[in-house]
Write a protein that holds these residues in place. Sequence first.
Motif, PDB file in Angstrom:
ATOM      1  N   THR A 166      -0.346  55.911  73.915  1.00 56.82           N
ATOM      2  CA  THR A 166       0.045  54.556  73.517  1.00 56.82           C
ATOM      3  C   THR A 166       1.131  54.574  72.453  1.00 56.82           C
ATOM      4  O   THR A 166       2.101  53.811  72.528  1.00 56.82           O
ATOM      5  CB  THR A 166      -1.187  53.785  73.020  1.00 56.82           C
TER       6      THR A 166
ATOM      7  N   SER B 174       6.456  36.684  81.100  1.00 54.56           N
ATOM      8  CA  SER B 174       5.003  36.798  81.178  1.00 54.56           C
ATOM      9  C   SER B 174       4.361  35.888  80.145  1.00 54.56           C
ATOM     10  O   SER B 174       4.992  35.499  79.151  1.00 54.56           O
ATOM     11  CB  SER B 174       4.563  38.247  80.924  1.00 54.56           C
TER      12      SER B 174
ATOM     13  N   ALA C 291       2.031  36.670  78.057  1.00 57.96           N
ATOM     14  CA  ALA C 291       1.942  37.392  76.788  1.00 57.96           C
ATOM     15  C   ALA C 291       3.267  37.335  76.038  1.00 57.96           C
ATOM     16  O   ALA C 291       3.290  37.096  74.819  1.00 57.96           O
ATOM     17  CB  ALA C 291       1.534  38.835  77.036  1.00 57.96           C
ATOM     18  N   GLN C 292       4.368  37.538  76.740  1.00 55.19           N
ATOM     19  CA  GLN C 292       5.678  37.469  76.081  1.00 55.19           C
ATOM     20  C   GLN C 292       5.929  36.095  75.478  1.00 55.19           C
ATOM     21  O   GLN C 292       6.462  35.984  74.367  1.00 55.19           O
ATOM     22  CB  GLN C 292       6.777  37.811  77.090  1.00 55.19           C
TER      23      GLN C 292
ATOM     24  N   SER D 182      -2.374  47.153  73.243  1.00 53.75           N
ATOM     25  CA  SER D 182      -2.689  47.508  74.620  1.00 53.75           C
ATOM     26  C   SER D 182      -2.693  49.026  74.712  1.00 53.75           C
ATOM     27  O   SER D 182      -1.973  49.705  73.980  1.00 53.75           O
ATOM     28  CB  SER D 182      -1.662  46.935  75.595  1.00 53.75           C
TER      29      SER D 182
ATOM     30  N   HIS E   1      -2.126  50.352  77.737  1.00 54.97           N
ATOM     31  CA  HIS E   1      -1.384  50.567  78.975  1.00 54.97           C
ATOM     32  C   HIS E   1       0.108  50.631  78.657  1.00 54.97           C
ATOM     33  O   HIS E   1       0.679  49.631  78.205  1.00 54.97           O
ATOM     34  CB  HIS E   1      -1.657  49.444  79.971  1.00 54.97           C
TER      35      HIS E   1
ATOM     36  N   SER F 260       2.806  50.370  80.322  1.00 55.50           N
ATOM     37  CA  SER F 260       3.641  49.328  80.920  1.00 55.50           C
ATOM     38  C   SER F 260       3.503  48.011  80.173  1.00 55.50           C
ATOM     39  O   SER F 260       4.477  47.272  79.992  1.00 55.50           O
ATOM     40  CB  SER F 260       3.280  49.132  82.396  1.00 55.50           C
ATOM     41  N   ARG F 261       2.294  47.728  79.713  1.00 53.08           N
ATOM     42  CA  ARG F 261       2.080  46.489  78.970  1.00 53.08           C
ATOM     43  C   ARG F 261       2.635  46.585  77.550  1.00 53.08           C
ATOM     44  O   ARG F 261       3.119  45.598  76.997  1.00 53.08           O
ATOM     45  CB  ARG F 261       0.582  46.156  78.946  1.00 53.08           C
TER      46      ARG F 261
ATOM     47  N   GLU G 103       6.197  45.816  78.046  1.00 52.60           N
ATOM     48  CA  GLU G 103       6.384  44.385  78.322  1.00 52.60           C
ATOM     49  C   GLU G 103       6.203  43.546  77.060  1.00 52.60           C
ATOM     50  O   GLU G 103       7.010  42.655  76.768  1.00 52.60           O
ATOM     51  CB  GLU G 103       5.378  43.946  79.386  1.00 52.60           C
ATOM     52  N   ASN G 104       5.172  43.842  76.278  1.00 51.72           N
ATOM     53  CA  ASN G 104       4.916  43.078  75.055  1.00 51.72           C
ATOM     54  C   ASN G 104       6.034  43.225  74.032  1.00 51.72           C
ATOM     55  O   ASN G 104       6.213  42.359  73.172  1.00 51.72           O
ATOM     56  CB  ASN G 104       3.599  43.530  74.420  1.00 51.72           C
TER      57      ASN G 104
END
Length: 288
Positions: A35, A226, A228-229, A246, A248, A250-251, A254-255
């Motif tokens: 992470t 998204s 979350a964004q 997160s 993950h 990928s998340r 994204e975040n």
Amino acid sequence: MSDHEHSVLLNTGSQMPLLGLGTYKLRGIENIMLTVDAALGAGYRHFDTAAVYRNEVEVGLALRELLPKHGLLRDDVFITSKLGPRDQGPMASEACQRSLDQLGLDYIDLFLVHWPGTQGLHVEDPHNSANRAQSWAALEEFHKRGKFRAIGVSNYTVRHLEELLVSCKVAPAVLQVEFHPRLVQRELRELCAQRGVCFEAYSSLGTGALLSDPAVLKVASGCGRSVAQVLLRWAVQQNVPVLPKSCHPSRVLENGQLFNFELSQEDMDKLTSLDNGQRFCWDPTLVA
């Protein structure tokens, strides 16, 4: 910290990134390494842990091992930790040193009193206030010695913060509290603005509950982002730092993509209008 565009200026003169990685419930060295690696690669430069998260050792180890991989030095990242409720009062100084030791650091960028109450005391016990004062004195001493570059509090209400501002020798640099469109915290934000305290958000997604909110979904759909964004952008667009978490990669990526788009004022207002005082986390309002 060199990226002033995506950071806030603290009352200490230091910059704190608007985007940080929250590590609550992040456990296990392999998981933490994965992470933290993803976060560093995605541009995160702030890492938030706490004694009660029981991962200070692993977070410190991950940063020491991974910073060179990303061409970074210790001074390129901002690290936050927190004093646990069980260590309020007489044990605060020992606990402050323990966090430094467990993280393996010479200094911590920001150290917070995590909770206004003391573990084992009833919320209405007046010793909670006395223990807070003793804890703050310990943080001030570590700040004086350069071990904590900035000090602050978490989960304090207006009453708790006003009490501290009257008695402190070193003003708190940060107040970290639950903050999202259903808990706008206007009075606390106004007090922070008046007294030069940085207001910082945790639980920006409402522990996940806001990800299915129809009004938020509509805003996200309209701007092609998204949910979350959108929730995180709503905060940073108000200059409020956020700490999405997160495990993950990928998340995590994204975040972190919050600075290449902007919400319209109409969308900002729609989200803010959801405020109903709802808390998804702990309620500190009854702590004496």
